[in-house]
Scaffold this active site. Structure first.
Site, mmCIF file in Angstrom:
data_model
loop_
_atom_site.group_PDB
_atom_site.id
_atom_site.type_symbol
_atom_site.label_atom_id
_atom_site.label_comp_id
_atom_site.label_asym_id
_atom_site.label_seq_id
_atom_site.Cartn_x
_atom_site.Cartn_y
_atom_site.Cartn_z
ATOM 1 N N PRO A 2 43.185 50.108 31.373
ATOM 2 C CA PRO A 2 42.157 50.003 30.339
ATOM 3 C C PRO A 2 41.075 48.993 30.731
ATOM 4 O O PRO A 2 41.375 47.933 31.299
ATOM 5 C CB PRO A 2 42.939 49.525 29.112
ATOM 6 C CG PRO A 2 44.346 49.924 29.376
ATOM 7 C CD PRO A 2 44.528 49.821 30.857
ATOM 8 N N GLU A 3 39.834 49.327 30.435
ATOM 9 C CA GLU A 3 38.736 48.414 30.740
ATOM 10 C C GLU A 3 38.388 47.590 29.505
ATOM 11 O O GLU A 3 39.005 47.735 28.439
ATOM 12 C CB GLU A 3 37.550 49.217 31.275
ATOM 13 C CG GLU A 3 37.959 50.046 32.490
ATOM 14 C CD GLU A 3 36.820 50.534 33.358
ATOM 15 O OE1 GLU A 3 35.748 49.912 33.361
ATOM 16 O OE2 GLU A 3 37.027 51.542 34.064
ATOM 17 N N ARG A 125 39.593 31.032 34.847
ATOM 18 C CA ARG A 125 39.656 31.781 36.104
ATOM 19 C C ARG A 125 38.814 33.048 36.074
ATOM 20 O O ARG A 125 38.600 33.676 37.101
ATOM 21 C CB ARG A 125 41.108 32.181 36.414
ATOM 22 C CG ARG A 125 42.036 31.048 36.761
ATOM 23 C CD ARG A 125 43.253 31.564 37.507
ATOM 24 N NE ARG A 125 43.997 32.558 36.743
ATOM 25 C CZ ARG A 125 45.123 32.300 36.084
ATOM 26 N NH1 ARG A 125 45.617 31.063 36.076
ATOM 27 N NH2 ARG A 125 45.755 33.259 35.422
ATOM 28 N N ASN A 166 37.376 50.524 37.083
ATOM 29 C CA ASN A 166 36.975 51.552 38.029
ATOM 30 C C ASN A 166 35.857 52.449 37.510
ATOM 31 O O ASN A 166 34.979 52.863 38.256
ATOM 32 C CB ASN A 166 38.199 52.398 38.379
ATOM 33 C CG ASN A 166 38.120 52.965 39.771
ATOM 34 O OD1 ASN A 166 37.379 52.471 40.606
ATOM 35 N ND2 ASN A 166 38.882 54.005 40.030
ATOM 36 N N ARG A 258 41.527 50.835 44.393
ATOM 37 C CA ARG A 258 41.299 51.944 43.464
ATOM 38 C C ARG A 258 40.360 52.963 44.105
ATOM 39 O O ARG A 258 39.570 52.627 44.996
ATOM 40 C CB ARG A 258 40.680 51.427 42.156
ATOM 41 C CG ARG A 258 41.480 50.360 41.436
ATOM 42 C CD ARG A 258 42.809 50.886 40.900
ATOM 43 N NE ARG A 258 42.612 51.941 39.931
ATOM 44 C CZ ARG A 258 42.304 51.720 38.643
ATOM 45 N NH1 ARG A 258 42.149 50.482 38.193
ATOM 46 N NH2 ARG A 258 42.158 52.728 37.815
#
Length: 269
Positions: A2-3, A125, A166, A258
């Protein structure tokens, strides 16, 4: 995986259903049993996302979830279904309308309870998240402009830019006719300003629609009505099909672990 737009929607949904209420937290599978015991019965303050990370704050402790490739949430109202399979975590509470609500988590990469300083360490981070208010796209570009690494790999580096995966990588590069193999240091200020200015509304649209649509109406095979799945993207998962703009076959190559999709003509090096 999931983005960022998916995590943003999850955070909003969970906040609406559970925030301000005591939450019954269990781990039917047992792998999160100690963490569930720490949170069980406590009032949920808020849920927020940053990039691909989800944080649910219960006072000084936060539940940190990263869905990874296989993690999923399923949410419903009323009595939760009987437990089946490897159910990592279940929440139950009285919903905003007095009915029961529940959510089940399966298969996450991370599901852990963290104190506030460790949450800060994770956030420090990460690069800027385009969906966060006042996100600084310039901070991402400083990392990009200093790197010889291909821009297609840098866009997937969450320490450079948080929440892009992706689909957004492939589509953003195509929309700006940028080769995924171009070194980051060859992406100048003006080009990045255009890309960032495009990425933010694209991801916000993803939040609204619950899906990623990156094509412009004039580039779809069907101009009116709802956008069909086959019309939603320019190059993502269109390997071997003709480019919507020039007709060249869309190509695929693994980059940053990917499958990368691009048009070798529109995005020539």
């Amino acid at each position: 995986m999931p983005e960022g737009h998916t995590l943003y929607r999850l955070a909003r949904e969970q906040s609406t259903l559970f925030a301000g209420r005591p939450v019954h937290v269990t781990s039917p599978q047992g792998r999160f049993e100690a963490g569930a015991a720490l949170l069980d019965g406590r009032v949920l303050d808020e849920v927020f996302s940053y990039g691909k990370h989800l944080f649910a704050r219960f006072g000084g402790d936060s539940l940190h979830v990263h869905l990874g490739l296989y993690g999923t949430y399923l949410t419903g109202a009323g009595t939760p279904p009987p437990v089946k399979g490897a159910l990592r975590m279940r929440w139950e509470a009285e919903g905003p309308e007095g009915t029961g609500v529940w959510t089940d988590l399966r298969g996450p990469t991370a599901c852990e309870v963290l104190p506030a300083p460790e949450v800060t360490t994770i956030l420090d981070r990460l690069g800027p998240d385009p969906l966060r208010p006042r996100a600084d796209g310039g901070r991402a570009h400083r990392r990009i402009a200093a790197s010889r690494t291909a821009i297609g790999a840098l866009l997937m580096d969450q320490s450079v830019l948080a929440g892009v995966g992706n689909v957004y990588r492939a589509e953003l590069l195509f929309r700006h006719r940028v080769s995924p193999f171009r070194p980051g240091r060859a992406v100048d200020d003006a080009l990045w300003a255009q890309m960032w200015g495009d990425l933010v509304p694209l991801m916000r649209a993803g939040v609204r629609m619950g899906r990623i649509v990156t094509t412009r109406p004039e580039d779809r095979t069907r101009r009116g009505g709802a956008v069909r799945r086959e019309d939603a993207h320019y190059v993502y998962r269109r390997t071997g099909l003709p480019c919507r703009l020039c007709g060249t076959e869309v190509r695929t190559e693994v980059m940053a672990g990917r499958n990368l999709h691009w048009c070798p003509t529109c995005q020539a090096v």
